[in-house]
Design a protein around this motif. Structure first.
Motif: not given
Lengths: 356, 259, 75
Positions: A26, A64-65, A69, A72, B84, B86-88, B90-92, B95, B122
């Motif tokens: 990101f 923050n992305m 991320a 995870t 935050v 978005t980050g999660i 995009r990787l999952w 879910k 998103e």
């Protein structure tokens, strides 16, 4: 067979990230590191490995992305340059507080403020002393070549996951922009092999919910958390990395990292040619810092000079290591100006050789 | 008929969902946050997605939301929840990810993150609780504080000339192509509660089908900040907040139904 | 004719006495206890238990989710 390429430092980081099996990047454009995201998007990593690339609306959003991320449990990274890294400090503090592994690359430029787009090492304090609010540290790696730009990506992730701590590659505009031959690492599979017990995957029946947070309203809990963090930072000492160049018989020691170390390597060469026994200690990790090694060398050398592209930041850590046993000087240009080997040699002769 | 005859397991018609933890809510008496938490968890329970959902808690009164909802959670910095999330996500992508944010968090400090997450479409759900005030820090003016409304930083009432008028971020983001479902709800009465729950269901079902971003604003009370009893605050909310923040759907299935 | 009878159970120690359930009860079943719970709140109780139809309105608006509702049909 070795896979060789001629590329910019920024491109080497990007290629190494794909090959390290990084899951997500990101970022936000800023000179002199924009090639990282440009290279990544050009490479279509979503096809090569399934890596996610996203251009955020700001560095604040990208960090923050990254925070989300990283929760995870996958390998995620961002890159920026000094002003952008300043914007990210809030997020980096949260990431450190929540103990999330990830990689932040800082291709440093001259400051303060908007400064210049030329190389600098003036973000040393910010990188190694925390940078944001609270008691924390990043693992800080300082590459001195395009090869190390590539090699340190995988290393950074290994350390980040080992300690569940954000890692930073502290480069600068010189190494980011210059082209060198680089031996590319082999393509790793994009799989997570690290501990996943703390990760937010969705709460399953066999465990309590996982919460990623840096909030501990109870001061006793926050105190305990801080003790745990400090213990972790102490443990990182075992992973200190440095290179000793002509140190064995040195009377005088230079300490320099990154691009400044490259310049100092030339200084050592020239000085040795003139019969001056100068050595160079090049920290490859700035946190943990090679305090013990410098302390050890300080028992043998007559003086030390920290050579940095800054007003003198790392020199403070060198002094702490030396504890006054020998004189410790600083030399370095600031604000995007780069000292030449002659500049350094001159400063060395003035300080060291004058009295002998 | 004796009460004991009625209170038997076979006659049970309503009980707090087990997806709410046993922790006592940290909210003031009568605060809508608790009801909204519970409705989200009821829908998560009904859809059977507890094992696939991750929440993002805000900074504000709901900062401890993860203490009350029994799902995995990440605590965001103030305003950053959509980034935050978005980050999660995009990787999952498989879910469910939702943010839970207040008006200061979402519409002031986090405006940029909110608008851009909405614009990217998103596949997340944003739950936005608008009570027209910064509750946790002691009742200061929020971007949503009504004209003339008193707060601890507008003790003589919000003066729009000096401080700018309140704005409707929900209507704004509904204009963006990335938003799929945008609605405004409340939870102060049984009827609205039931409607709000349906909206939550629509939003999470849309996420399941990767339709884009769903955004639910809950106009809620802050009786402590407004300095009223809980019951009075709900009446005041109907009389003062609802005319400016009207209830109902704004965008359904990607189409504006109200401007 | 079938008549619906209901009853509620209030978790006394979790009740914060906000009265939102009371004003939303269509049958005037709920009142606030004169005594206070451990936190000092006058908690909700069935003031008129005979009036309760088990409609769940009180439970769905309760911010703290402290009300459990039961219902039976009587012939």
């Amino acid at each position: 067979m070795k896979e060789l390429a001629l590329m910019k430092g920024n491109e080497a980081i990007a290629e190494a990230a794909i090959r390290a099996g990084v899951d997500g990047y990101f970022g936000y454009p800023i000179t002199p590191q924009s090639e990282v995201m440009e290279y990544l998007t050009l490479q279509k990593p979503e096809e090569r490995t399934g890596m996610v690339i996203l251009q955020a609306e700001s560095e604040i959003a990208s960090i923050n992305m990254l925070y989300g991320a990283a929760g995870t449990g996958k390998k995620v990274m961002t890159s920026s340059s000094s002003p952008g890294i300043s914007l990210m400090q809030e997020g980096i503090s949260y990431i450190a507080g929540a103990e999330l592994p990830c990689l932040v690359v800082n291709v440093v430029r001259g400051g303060p403020g908007l400064g210049t787009i030329q190389p600098s090492q003036a973000d040393y304090f910010q990188a190694t002393k925390g940078g944001g609010h609270g008691d924390y540290h990043l693992i800080v790696l300082a590459p001195a070549s395009v090869q190390e730009m590539a090699d340190f990506v995988d290393l950074a992730f290994n350390l980040a996951f080992k300690y569940r701590n954000p890692a930073m590659i502290l480069s600068d505009g010189l190494i980011g922009q210059m082209m060198e031959k680089v031996e590319l690492p082999p393509q790793k599979e994009r799989v997570t092999t690290f501990d996943q017990s703390w990760v937010t995957t969705g709460k399953t029946d066999d465990r309590e919910r996982n919460i990623i947070t840096s909030l501990n309203l109870d001061p006793d809990r926050q105190y305990e958390h801080n003790l745990k963090l400090q213990e972790k930072y102490k443990n990182m000492e075992q992973d200190v990395m440095f290179e000793r160049i002509a140190c064995d018989d040195a009377d005088f020691l230079l300490v320099a990292y990154g691009s400044s170390a490259r310049i100092c390597q030339k200084v050592v060469e020239v000085a040795r040619g003139r019969g001056k026994r100068i050595g160079l200690l090049r920290p490859q990790t700035l946190f943990p810092f090679p305090t013990r090694e410098i302390a050890k060398l300080s028992r043998r050398v007559k003086a030390i000079m920290s050579v940095e592209l800054s007003a003198g930041q790392m020199v403070e850590d060198v002094r702490l290591a030396v504890k006054g046993k020998v004189p410790v000087y600083h030399y370095g240009m600031m604000g995007g100006k780069i000292h030449s080997p002659d500049d350094v040699l001159h400063a060395v002769e003035e300080k060291f050789m004058g009295g002998f | 008929m004796d009460i004991k005859e009625i209170i038997k397991p076979e006659n049970l018609v309503y009980k707090r969902t087990p997806l709410m933890t046993d922790a006592t809510l940290s909210y003031c008496p009568g605060c809508g946050h608790g009801t909204i938490h519970r409705l989200i968890m009821e829908v998560v329970e009904e859809m059977g997605i507890q094992q696939e959902i991750i929440g993002i808690a805000p900074v504000g009164c709901a900062v401890l939301a993860y203490e009350f909802m029994d799902v995995d959670f990440t605590e965001a910095a103030h305003g950053r929840a959509p980034a935050v999330a978005t980050g999660i996500k995009r990787l999952w992508p498989g879910k469910f990810v939702f943010t839970y944010q207040g008006d200061g968090d979402l519409a002031a400090i986090g405006t940029g993150e909110t608008i851009h997450a909405c614009n990217r479409g998103e596949n997340i759900t944003i739950f936005f609780v608008n009570n027209g005030i910064y509750g946790m820090t002691g009742g200061q003016m929020a971007p949503t504080t009504l004209e003339g409304m008193r707060s601890s930083t507008t003790p003589y009432g919000r003066n729009s000339t000096a401080m700018g008028p309140p704005y409707k971020i929900t209507e704004m983001i509904a204009q963006l192509p990335g938003t799929y479902y945008v609605t405004r709800q409340s939870v102060h009465k049984p009827g609205p509660v039931r409607k709000a729950k349906k909206a939550i269901r629509i939003a999470l079902e849309a996420q399941k089908e990767n339709k884009g971003l769903s955004f639910i604003e809950f106009v809620s009370n802050c009786n402590s900040g407004w300095k009223m009893t809980p019951v009075d605050s709900n009446i005041w909310m109907e009389e003062n907040m609802f005319p400016f923040y009207p209830m109902g759907d704004i965008k359904v299935e990607g189409k504006l139904v109200k401007n | 004719m079938a008549k619906v009878k209901g009853a509620i159970v209030v978790e006394v120690e979790r009740c914060k006495g906000c009265q939102v359930c009371m004003v939303n009860c269509p049958t005037d079943t709920i009142g606030m206890e004169e005594e206070v719970n451990g936190k000092g709140y006058h908690y909700a109780y069935m003031k008129n238990p005979d009036y309760c139809t088990g409609c769940t309105n009180c439970a769905v608006v309760c911010p703290d989710g402290v009300i459990t509702v039961y219902r039976v049909k009587q012939n």
